[in-house]
Enzyme design. Structure first.
Site, PDB file in Angstrom:
ATOM      1  N   GLY A 140      53.382  36.661   7.483  1.00  0.00           N
ATOM      2  CA  GLY A 140      53.239  35.725   8.495  1.00  0.00           C
ATOM      3  C   GLY A 140      51.949  36.146   9.720  1.00  0.00           C
ATOM      4  N   SER A 141      52.113  35.755  10.789  1.00  0.00           N
ATOM      5  CA  SER A 141      51.362  35.826  11.939  1.00  0.00           C
ATOM      6  C   SER A 141      51.175  37.307  12.392  1.00  0.00           C
ATOM      7  CB  SER A 141      51.553  34.997  13.093  1.00  0.00           C
ATOM      8  OG  SER A 141      51.503  33.650  12.627  1.00  0.00           O
ATOM      9  N   THR A 142      52.039  38.180  11.743  1.00  0.00           N
ATOM     10  CA  THR A 142      51.907  39.578  12.246  1.00  0.00           C
ATOM     11  C   THR A 142      50.819  40.185  11.669  1.00  0.00           C
ATOM     12  OG1 THR A 142      53.235  40.416  10.279  1.00  0.00           O
ATOM     13  CG2 THR A 142      54.499  39.871  12.351  1.00  0.00           C
ATOM     14  N   LYS A 165      47.562  38.905  12.257  1.00  0.00           N
ATOM     15  CA  LYS A 165      46.675  38.133  13.031  1.00  0.00           C
ATOM     16  C   LYS A 165      46.032  39.363  14.082  1.00  0.00           C
ATOM     17  CE  LYS A 165      48.256  33.475  12.898  1.00  0.00           C
ATOM     18  NZ  LYS A 165      48.878  32.484  13.411  1.00  0.00           N
TER      19      LYS A 165
END
Length: 617
Positions: free
Chosen positions: A314-316, A318
């Protein structure tokens, strides 16, 4: 004289004696002498035979008969040895071996006394039929275990029955003082004291000692009556000091368990790394099991999810996408991204944000966790460039921790069947690839370590030389961008720690299902603290939280686990705060409120002095 001589000759002639008839007394003396000679002859022959047999037994065929005698009474038995102790980094015991007794029997002897079997079965706590069946199956053997690894007092009570063919021997049993909290890291041993999972398996050769052996003489009841010879001395196993800190491990396990209960999640994992060395300070998973009673737990609970379970991060992802953009020179910290209207096309699909964030700078992409912003950065990068950078940080390969069963993750390369025209864009915000919590923690520790990546290690002092994966200046810039995530306006204010700057990133990943993605989620928080000189990197993954309770966003379900665990760890390790002004401001506000409630005002200098005295160390 002549007449006397003739008479003598007549008397000496047997024929004449026979004919004339000898005197009765003389005949009796002759028969006795003949019998004596016959008896002496037989005795002499017997003595010669005995001497010959003794010579044969003791000199000529000595080895054969000695072997036959030894086979009946002389035994070579093992000398049990203890497994090495496992300790945490401070020397606290995590796994120790305790002496126990194992009761065994000689089936040949026991089956000769069937009347004693009911008594023995009751003492062993097993059905008589089962005992009889076990003995019958090994009726041609001389050894069978009846009950293994029991308390010495219990073994003594069984032996006190004095049942022929029943004896005991010393063994060792593994005991884990921390129980469920460290079960997945340590693993456990089997009934033969061999490592089966976790570090018990990984370091089995190191921990396992070498049993000794001795020759003994046993009586017909199996009891040792004499120690004959020491064949081989027993060598105990070597101790192992882990990088784990049992105090931080306890905090991690406790806070993860609380989060699972509060969110209704099905499982969860958490990893804490020492940023400067890569050492694993804590690793917790739920559900867990009791390593002291392995048989009572479901097999699925044994899995160390932090190193075996693959999840879309997921957004980890980014912050790494931003770091690559900065390294490649395609963006700067001041670059603006117009995310209106909150989505952009991605092939036949869309990349969506949870809200329309409008125009964001690079820091805003991380602070608001914008999928659209990350996708815009990825469009400026080449496929091979993106792939090579993420591989540098360890995605798609094992971390090198040496933990049994560690997964390598899934990170397809450009041109492979798993890579399509939309892959890079979706990977930039954490979809289309898989990683373990340990891999994510290792990558974040590299950001906190000035761009130097260490292989994670479970052994204290086992530091592999780090390799540079990112320029230190860029790592620092990304770290300060991540700091805004836990500050007002960020997605993880619940991960903030008073007195410390926290750099982190939330992640909320939808779980894949047949034909697409389901409405089930994994909530992440990955963070570093303190920002100025990062000491700890921690990743928390909460799997399948119940949306009707606290929601499913990473900042809500995983952020508090980070905050509560790190608050305790910072205090335990005496890490100085790097945001003392914020701490003092809160303390002054609390003091002013208290003074107001008491109806008087306190001098500002007095408040500062009082609060400074209570500042965290």
């Amino acid at each position: 004289m002549k007449h006397f001589g003739q008479r003598l000759r007549w008397f000496g002639s047997d024929d004449r004696r026979e004919r004339a008839g000898a005197h009765p007394r003389m005949r009796a003396q002759f028969d006795l002498r003949r019998r004596m000679l016959l008896v002496c002859g037989f005795l002499g022959l017997g003595s010669v035979a005995l001497l010959a047999r003794a010579l044969d037994l003791q000199v000529i065929d000595h080895a054969f008969y000695q072997q036959q005698g030894d086979a009946r009474f002389l035994r070579e038995i093992p000398i049990a040895t203890s497994r090495g102790m496992i300790t945490d980094r401070n020397g606290e015991p995590l796994a120790i071996s305790s002496p126990v007794e194992s009761v065994w029997g000689n089936p040949k002897e026991l089956l000769k006394a069937p009347a004693r079997l009911p008594e023995l079965a009751r003492a062993l706590g097993m059905p008589q039929d089962e005992l009889a069946s076990r003995l019958s199956a090994r009726a041609d053997k001389e050894f069978v275990y009846l009950k293994r690894r029991i308390n010495p007092d219990e073994a003594a009570r069984i032996l006190a029955l004095d049942i022929p063919g029943v004896a005991s021997q010393r063994e060792y049993r593994r005991f884990y003082p921390q129980g469920e909290a460290l079960a997945h890291v340590l693993g456990f041993t089997n009934i033969d004291d061999r490592g089966q999972e976790g570090l018990e398996l990984a370091f089995d050769d190191w921990l396992r000692g070498t049993p000794g052996a001795k020759r003994v003489i046993r009586d017909n009841k199996g009891r040792i009556v004499e120690n004959v010879d020491l064949v081989r001395a027993a060598q105990p196993g070597r101790d192992l000091a882990l990088s784990i800190d049992r105090r931080i491990q306890y905090l991690t396990h406790r806070e993860l368990r609380n989060a699972i209960l509060e969110t209704g999640a099905s499982s969860g994992s958490a990893v804490v790394l020492d940023v400067a060395t890569g050492e694993v300070l804590a690793m917790a998973n739920l559900p867990t099991f009791n390593p002291n009673a392995v048989g009572s737990s479901p097999r699925d609970a044994h899995r160390n999810r932090a190193v075996t379970d693959l999840m879309e991060p997921g957004s980890t992802m980014k912050p790494l996408t931003v770091a690559l953009g900065l390294e490649a020179g395609v963006i700067t910290p001041a670059t603006l991204f117009n995310t209106n209207p909150g989505w952009i096309p991605n092939g036949k699909y869309r990349t969506n944000d949870t809200h329309n964030w409008g125009v964001l700078d690079t820091t805003g992409v991380i602070r608001k966790s914008s999928n659209v912003g990350a996708a815009m950065i990825a469009k400026r990068l080449g496929d091979a460039q993106f792939y090579a950078f993420m591989r540098r940080f360890g995605y798609g390969q094992r971390t090198g921790s040496g933990f049994p069963g560690e997964a390598a993750g899934l990170f397809p390369s450009p041109g492979s069947p798993g890579w399509s025209g939309t892959s890079k864009q979706t990977m930039s915000y954490g979809y289309g690839l898989n990683a373990t919590p340990l891999q994510i923690a290792t990558a974040y520790a590299a950001l906190g370590n000035g761009g130097l990546l260490h292989q994670p290690s479970f052994v204290k002092g086992q530091h592999n030389p780090p390799r540079r994966v990112l320029d230190a200046k860029i790592a620092s810039e990304v770290l300060h961008m991540m700091q805004t995530v836990t500050e007002p306006g960020g997605t993880a204010t619940q991960a903030a720690i008073l007195g410390y700057h926290v750099a982190g990133k939330t992640g909320t990943s939808r779980k894949a299902s047949a034909g697409g993605y389901s409405r089930r989620y994994i909530g992440y928080f990955a963070g570093l603290v303190p920002v100025e000189h990062p000491r700890f990197a921690m990743v928390v993954a909460v799997n399948d939280p119940d949306p009707s309770r606290k929601g499913y966003y990473g900042g809500v379900v995983a952020g508090p686990v980070f905050r509560n665990t790190m608050e305790g760890a910072l205090r335990l390790m005496d890490v100085s705060p790097d945001d003392l002004d914020a701490w003092l401001a809160v303390q002054q506000a609390a003091e002013a409120k208290r003074q107001k409630a008491e109806g008087r005002a306190a001098p500002a200098s007095a408040s500062v002095s009082a609060t400074t005295a209570r500042a965290p160390q």
